[in-house]
Motif scaffolding. Structure first.
Motif, mmCIF file in Angstrom:
data_model
loop_
_atom_site.group_PDB
_atom_site.id
_atom_site.type_symbol
_atom_site.label_atom_id
_atom_site.label_comp_id
_atom_site.label_asym_id
_atom_site.label_seq_id
_atom_site.Cartn_x
_atom_site.Cartn_y
_atom_site.Cartn_z
ATOM 1 N N ASP A 32 1.297 21.148 -1.682
ATOM 2 C CA ASP A 32 1.042 19.734 -1.373
ATOM 3 C C ASP A 32 0.814 19.019 -2.700
ATOM 4 O O ASP A 32 -0.247 19.164 -3.314
ATOM 5 C CB ASP A 32 -0.213 19.587 -0.495
ATOM 6 N N ARG A 33 1.804 18.262 -3.152
ATOM 7 C CA ARG A 33 1.626 17.595 -4.444
ATOM 8 C C ARG A 33 0.609 16.469 -4.352
ATOM 9 O O ARG A 33 -0.166 16.236 -5.278
ATOM 10 C CB ARG A 33 2.965 17.057 -4.957
ATOM 11 N N PHE B 25 -3.099 10.501 -3.399
ATOM 12 C CA PHE B 25 -2.916 10.530 -4.847
ATOM 13 C C PHE B 25 -2.463 11.908 -5.315
ATOM 14 O O PHE B 25 -2.624 12.914 -4.613
ATOM 15 C CB PHE B 25 -4.217 10.131 -5.548
ATOM 16 N N ASP B 26 -1.906 11.940 -6.521
ATOM 17 C CA ASP B 26 -1.339 13.158 -7.090
ATOM 18 C C ASP B 26 -2.450 14.146 -7.458
ATOM 19 O O ASP B 26 -3.446 13.778 -8.075
ATOM 20 C CB ASP B 26 -0.525 12.812 -8.340
ATOM 21 N N ARG B 27 -2.259 15.418 -7.098
ATOM 22 C CA ARG B 27 -3.244 16.449 -7.424
ATOM 23 C C ARG B 27 -3.119 16.922 -8.877
ATOM 24 O O ARG B 27 -4.009 17.599 -9.388
ATOM 25 C CB ARG B 27 -3.065 17.662 -6.506
ATOM 26 N N ASN B 28 -2.003 16.605 -9.542
ATOM 27 C CA ASN B 28 -1.773 17.044 -10.927
ATOM 28 C C ASN B 28 -1.922 18.562 -11.060
ATOM 29 O O ASN B 28 -2.726 19.079 -11.838
ATOM 30 C CB ASN B 28 -2.734 16.333 -11.893
ATOM 31 N N ASN C 165 8.573 15.674 -5.202
ATOM 32 C CA ASN C 165 8.324 14.291 -5.597
ATOM 33 C C ASN C 165 6.929 13.820 -5.181
ATOM 34 O O ASN C 165 6.411 14.240 -4.138
ATOM 35 C CB ASN C 165 9.382 13.371 -4.984
ATOM 36 N N PRO C 166 6.331 12.908 -5.974
ATOM 37 C CA PRO C 166 5.010 12.366 -5.625
ATOM 38 C C PRO C 166 5.133 11.237 -4.608
ATOM 39 O O PRO C 166 4.894 10.064 -4.912
ATOM 40 C CB PRO C 166 4.481 11.868 -6.979
ATOM 41 N N THR D 277 4.170 6.908 -4.718
ATOM 42 C CA THR D 277 2.783 6.858 -5.166
ATOM 43 C C THR D 277 2.507 5.535 -5.883
ATOM 44 O O THR D 277 3.343 5.067 -6.652
ATOM 45 C CB THR D 277 2.514 8.034 -6.123
ATOM 46 N N PRO D 278 1.322 4.909 -5.705
ATOM 47 C CA PRO D 278 0.262 5.343 -4.777
ATOM 48 C C PRO D 278 0.643 5.040 -3.336
ATOM 49 O O PRO D 278 0.959 3.898 -3.004
ATOM 50 C CB PRO D 278 -0.952 4.524 -5.222
#
Length: 567
Positions: free
Chosen positions: A276-277, A295-298, A313-314, A397-398
């Motif tokens: 899960d990105r 939001f992105d987990r990075n 993809n985010p 995103t966002p």
């Protein structure tokens, strides 16, 4: 011979020949498969499995007695398949059909049925009409089987993955298409000499709680040796693992961790990535009952997966073909009025390819998935296993998760993207992320451990899924962990478990039995309108035709006999 046939003993010869043919047919039979899709021909892996059996395999099928028509057809198809199995397995294949719990009453029968449920065989209460004009009555039907050999017991649920137990033409067709695979896989699992070892990776916040009860217990531990592998506690990932499962990490990966996974892959290790990105969770939605931002987990895996051939993809994927979620649609007095509505953040995924992992599979439920793009890697073949419908869209995103995300007809018109990939199979020779990038000190360390750095893999494969929630199950206060792929509100059961099992089998099982899932079973249905219009004609033809043929044959025979003796 001619004199014998013309004598008064000719009927004895004919009788003896018929008896001989019947005895021969009891021990040996064959059939010619005239279907274009080879519907009645066993696949090569199944034949190899059956011919190589070393111990007797006992098969008990619980499809006997007064069954509804659909289940009778399923019973006949199962019997024909097992007779074909016996042709190749010989005396090693022993099968019988019986009514489940026959001879048991009361508590004993309940205990026996409970034991079948624990093994994974699901009973169905089917409403049937015994006679025309009578009221419907309920009958217990258990479409399953038990495989026994060397003290090992494996269960088969013949309707596993089906969303309906009514057995209409489509369900019958789908179930029959999977019979060879289900029986073959159960025999293979019961007789395999070595059970594959799967590593469940830990160390980066991977999900390891009751929400992975189905994945860990029913998919992994029930079918494979399963080891929980804290990545920071080992110097390298051993090649003894037939596959790794990376399940929903929430913390970034560092280079040391990525090198371990990378070199495991370069040396032939298989990986099931469930990523899960974006952070978008059901808990947040149920707790706040309002919009929130995903939001992105990075996770720091983007460059590694990119090198292997895909990019997650985010974004968030929405689909008009979706599962239901309870939303407030109004109020009555001071009380909110709830209604189950299709919610596009829960796409229901399908397969549009012929790969054996997802072909002949029912729909798979996803929750807040991301989209996947492929990257140009000439030596890696990419196959889309699961994708959205033809009416989908992505939110960049966002991404705002809104309870009322589709408000107008204009919103509906924005769902224009077709078949967005969510699960991808990668096969080929992968290139290491660290090719020409590793410092000499690390190279020397690897060499000292007798693990020289590999810049390219041998022929290998991995599966990347951009929605880890495909493998999670809901946990409720009342019922505890539900099966994976079940909607807690509608109790609709999707084929998530079967999909995950197929993914693991494809990665770790070299027998090729999974190929039998890809069989084509063409529905050859009669035209209902013509059936009704021409019913009388065909009934007369079927009744009178054989009689006319016999009379005609007798007339010709008598004429030839008469002509012969008049000479």
């Amino acid at each position: 011979m001619k004199k014998l046939l013309n004598s008064k003993f000719d009927w004895i010869v004919v009788l003896l020949v018929l008896i001989g043919l019947n005895i021969l047919s009891a021990f040996w039979h064959f059939r010619i498969d005239l279907t274009s899709e080879n519907r009645y021909t066993l696949s090569a892996p199944t034949k190899k499995l059956l011919k190589g059996l070393k111990e007797p395999v006992k098969i008990t099928v619980f499809l006997e007695g007064d069954l509804p028509s659909g289940f009778k057809k399923l019973a006949n198809s199962s019997r024909e398949l097992l007779e074909e199995f016996k042709e190749y397995g010989g005396s090693k294949i022993q099968f019988k059909f019986e009514k489940i719990g026959e001879g048991l009453e009361g508590t004993d029968k309940d205990i026996y049925l409970d034991s079948m449920v624990r093994l994974g065989i699901k009973p169905y209460n089917i409403k049937v009409q015994a006679k025309e004009g009578d009221a419907n009555e309920e009958r217990l039907v258990v479409p399953g089987a038990i495989i026994e050999t060397k003290g090992i017991v494996k269960a088969i649920n013949l309707l596993s993955g089906q969303q309906s137990s009514s057995l209409d033409q489509a369900v019958i067709n789908s179930t029959e298409a999977l019979l060879e695979y289900k029986f073959g896989q159960a025999i293979q699992k019961a007789t395999e000499e070595r059970t594959p070892l799967v590593g469940y990776l830990l160390g980066n916040g991977e999900t390891f709680n009751p929400n992975v009860n189905s994945l860990v217990r029913e998919v992994l531990m029930q079918n494979y040796q399963t080891d929980f592998l804290p990545i920071d506690s080992v110097g390298f990932v051993s090649q003894e693992y037939d596959a790794l499962v990376v399940m929903k990490p929430t913390k970034p990966f560092n280079d040391q961790q990525k090198i371990k996974i990378d070199q495991y892959i370069m040396n032939g290790g298989k990986v099931l990535w469930l990523i899960d990105r974006l952070y978008a969770e059901m808990d947040s939605l149920l707790r706040t009952q309002s919009d929130f931002i995903a939001f992105d987990r990075n996770l720091n895996l983007e460059d590694q997966l990119f090198r292997y051939g895909v990019r997650i993809n985010p974004d968030l994927v929405q689909d008009l073909q979706s599962d239901k979620f309870p939303l407030v649609v109004g109020s009555v007095g001071d009380q909110p009025q709830m209604e189950l509505v299709d919610w596009p953040y829960f796409p229901v995924l399908s397969s549009y390819t012929n790969n054996s992992i997802s072909k002949n599979l029912n729909q798979v439920l996803s929750i807040f998935p991301n989209s996947i793009d492929t990257v140009a890697t000439p030596e890696v073949k990419k196959t889309v296993l699961l994708a959205t419908s033809a009416n989908a869209r992505t939110l960049s995103t966002p991404a705002i998760v809104s309870l009322n995300s589709v408000k107008t007809e204009e919103d509906v018109k924005t769902f224009t993207k077709k078949h967005i990939p969510i699960a991808m199979l990668l096969e080929g020779k992968f290139t290491s992320l660290y090719n020409n990038r590793l410092p000499k000190a690390i190279l020397d360390t690897l060499a000292a451990m007798k693990l020289p750095f590999q810049s390219h893999s041998i022929q290998n494969k991995m599966i990347v899924i951009s929605d880890a929630d495909i493998a999670t199950n809901v946990v409720t206060q009342k019922e505890g962990p539900l099966p994976v792929g079940m909607n807690q509100f509608t109790k609709m059961q999707y084929a998530n478990k079967d999909f995950l099992l197929n993914c693991m089998e494809y990665l770790v099982n070299p027998s090729g039995i999974l190929e039998t899932r890809a069989k084509d079973f063409t529905l050859r249905l009669l035209d209902p309108k013509k059936v009704e219009e021409e019913r009388t004609t065909w009934q007369l033809l079927n009744i009178a035709g054989p009689v006319v043929i016999i009379i005609l044959f007798g007339f010709i025979f008598q004429s030839l006999r008469k002509r012969k003796y008049q000479r």
